[in-house]
Write a protein that holds these residues in place. Structure first.
Motif, PDB file in Angstrom:
ATOM      1  N   PRO A  42       0.791  -1.228   0.000  1.00 33.39           N
ATOM      2  CA  PRO A  42       0.000   0.000   0.000  1.00 33.39           C
ATOM      3  C   PRO A  42       0.830   1.288   0.000  1.00 33.39           C
ATOM      4  O   PRO A  42       0.437   2.265  -0.642  1.00 33.39           O
ATOM      5  CB  PRO A  42      -0.837  -0.106   1.279  1.00 33.39           C
ATOM      6  N   GLU A  43       1.955   1.267   0.677  1.00 37.72           N
ATOM      7  CA  GLU A  43       2.797   2.469   0.712  1.00 37.72           C
ATOM      8  C   GLU A  43       3.270   2.838  -0.691  1.00 37.72           C
ATOM      9  O   GLU A  43       3.378   4.015  -1.038  1.00 37.72           O
ATOM     10  CB  GLU A  43       4.032   2.265   1.609  1.00 37.72           C
ATOM     11  N   TYR A  44       3.577   1.828  -1.496  1.00 35.51           N
ATOM     12  CA  TYR A  44       4.032   2.077  -2.865  1.00 35.51           C
ATOM     13  C   TYR A  44       2.884   2.605  -3.726  1.00 35.51           C
ATOM     14  O   TYR A  44       3.060   3.544  -4.492  1.00 35.51           O
ATOM     15  CB  TYR A  44       4.645   0.817  -3.484  1.00 35.51           C
ATOM     16  N   LEU A  45       1.705   2.017  -3.592  1.00 28.32           N
ATOM     17  CA  LEU A  45       0.538   2.492  -4.337  1.00 28.32           C
ATOM     18  C   LEU A  45       0.264   3.950  -3.988  1.00 28.32           C
ATOM     19  O   LEU A  45       0.046   4.778  -4.874  1.00 28.32           O
ATOM     20  CB  LEU A  45      -0.688   1.627  -4.038  1.00 28.32           C
ATOM     21  N   LYS A  46       0.308   4.275  -2.716  1.00 27.29           N
ATOM     22  CA  LYS A  46       0.077   5.651  -2.270  1.00 27.29           C
ATOM     23  C   LYS A  46       1.128   6.596  -2.858  1.00 27.29           C
ATOM     24  O   LYS A  46       0.798   7.676  -3.343  1.00 27.29           O
ATOM     25  CB  LYS A  46       0.102   5.696  -0.741  1.00 27.29           C
ATOM     26  N   LEU A  47       2.387   6.175  -2.841  1.00 27.27           N
ATOM     27  CA  LEU A  47       3.476   6.979  -3.402  1.00 27.27           C
ATOM     28  C   LEU A  47       3.287   7.171  -4.903  1.00 27.27           C
ATOM     29  O   LEU A  47       3.442   8.277  -5.430  1.00 27.27           O
ATOM     30  CB  LEU A  47       4.830   6.310  -3.135  1.00 27.27           C
ATOM     31  N   PHE A  48       2.910   6.104  -5.606  1.00 26.73           N
ATOM     32  CA  PHE A  48       2.680   6.182  -7.045  1.00 26.73           C
ATOM     33  C   PHE A  48       1.563   7.168  -7.366  1.00 26.73           C
ATOM     34  O   PHE A  48       1.677   7.978  -8.285  1.00 26.73           O
ATOM     35  CB  PHE A  48       2.358   4.799  -7.623  1.00 26.73           C
ATOM     36  N   LEU A  49       0.469   7.106  -6.613  1.00 32.93           N
ATOM     37  CA  LEU A  49      -0.662   7.999  -6.856  1.00 32.93           C
ATOM     38  C   LEU A  49      -0.266   9.456  -6.620  1.00 32.93           C
ATOM     39  O   LEU A  49      -0.655  10.346  -7.382  1.00 32.93           O
ATOM     40  CB  LEU A  49      -1.850   7.614  -5.987  1.00 32.93           C
ATOM     41  N   GLU A  50       0.512   9.708  -5.574  1.00 33.40           N
ATOM     42  CA  GLU A  50       0.968  11.065  -5.294  1.00 33.40           C
ATOM     43  C   GLU A  50       1.913  11.554  -6.384  1.00 33.40           C
ATOM     44  O   GLU A  50       1.808  12.686  -6.862  1.00 33.40           O
ATOM     45  CB  GLU A  50       1.653  11.127  -3.918  1.00 33.40           C
ATOM     46  N   LYS A  51       2.820  10.689  -6.811  1.00 34.79           N
ATOM     47  CA  LYS A  51       3.760  11.038  -7.894  1.00 34.79           C
ATOM     48  C   LYS A  51       2.983  11.347  -9.176  1.00 34.79           C
ATOM     49  O   LYS A  51       3.272  12.328  -9.869  1.00 34.79           O
ATOM     50  CB  LYS A  51       4.736   9.887  -8.108  1.00 34.79           C
ATOM     51  N   SER A  52       1.985  10.543  -9.486  1.00 34.10           N
ATOM     52  CA  SER A  52       1.154  10.763 -10.672  1.00 34.10           C
ATOM     53  C   SER A  52       0.435  12.102 -10.587  1.00 34.10           C
ATOM     54  O   SER A  52       0.367  12.843 -11.568  1.00 34.10           O
ATOM     55  CB  SER A  52       0.117   9.657 -10.825  1.00 34.10           C
ATOM     56  N   ARG A  53      -0.094  12.412  -9.415  1.00 36.94           N
ATOM     57  CA  ARG A  53      -0.812  13.677  -9.226  1.00 36.94           C
ATOM     58  C   ARG A  53       0.130  14.861  -9.454  1.00 36.94           C
ATOM     59  O   ARG A  53      -0.212  15.806 -10.158  1.00 36.94           O
ATOM     60  CB  ARG A  53      -1.400  13.743  -7.816  1.00 36.94           C
ATOM     61  N   VAL A  54       1.339  14.775  -8.904  1.00 38.28           N
ATOM     62  CA  VAL A  54       2.295  15.871  -9.037  1.00 38.28           C
ATOM     63  C   VAL A  54       2.778  16.005 -10.479  1.00 38.28           C
ATOM     64  O   VAL A  54       2.785  17.092 -11.055  1.00 38.28           O
ATOM     65  CB  VAL A  54       3.494  15.670  -8.078  1.00 38.28           C
TER      66      VAL A  54
END
Length: 127
Positions: A42-54
């Motif tokens: 989950p930490e990676y999914l959360k990081l990926f989503l934040e990176k995508s948003r930015v």
């Protein structure tokens, strides 16, 4: 389908992952298999989503151009999942078939030139 990694279903998802899935579904209309695979960490999914948003959010480069770049990279990496996703996003953004074929013609031209220069080991000349 993923080889060797379970795709996390809505029923199996932890509360944190369920919240992320809701966010993804709200934005995309579905949860891609890639993100179901990422949900195993989950930490990676959360990081990926934040990176995508930015990265894909507002910035100096407009959204349509970002999608064209994303499609180009996906084509060059031969990622069927991403080619489908970014083509659909471009279509939703109003891009025509003619524009997509034009993009592919640019990839063909520049990719061929790159192979030619690499094959002959041609180096840039200084002016």
């Amino acid at each position: 389908m993923a080889i060797g990694v379970k795709l996390v279903s809505n029923e199996e998802a932890s509360p944190e992952v369920k919240q992320l899935f809701e966010q993804i579904e709200k934005q995309m209309g579905f949860i891609p298999p890639t993100m179901r695979a990422m949900a195993n960490k989950p930490e990676y999914l959360k990081l990926f989503l934040e990176k995508s948003r930015v990265v894909m959010g507002s910035g100096k480069i407009d959204g349509k151009t970002k999608l064209f770049v994303a499609l180009t990279v996906s084509i060059l990496n031969n990622c069927e999942m991403c080619i489908t996703t970014y083509t659909n996003k471009l279509k939703e953004a109003g891009v025509t078939d003619e524009e997509i074929v034009e993009l592919l013609s640019i990839i063909d031209l520049v990719g061929g030139l790159n192979h030619f220069n690499n094959g002959l080991m041609i180096k840039p000349s200084e002016k």
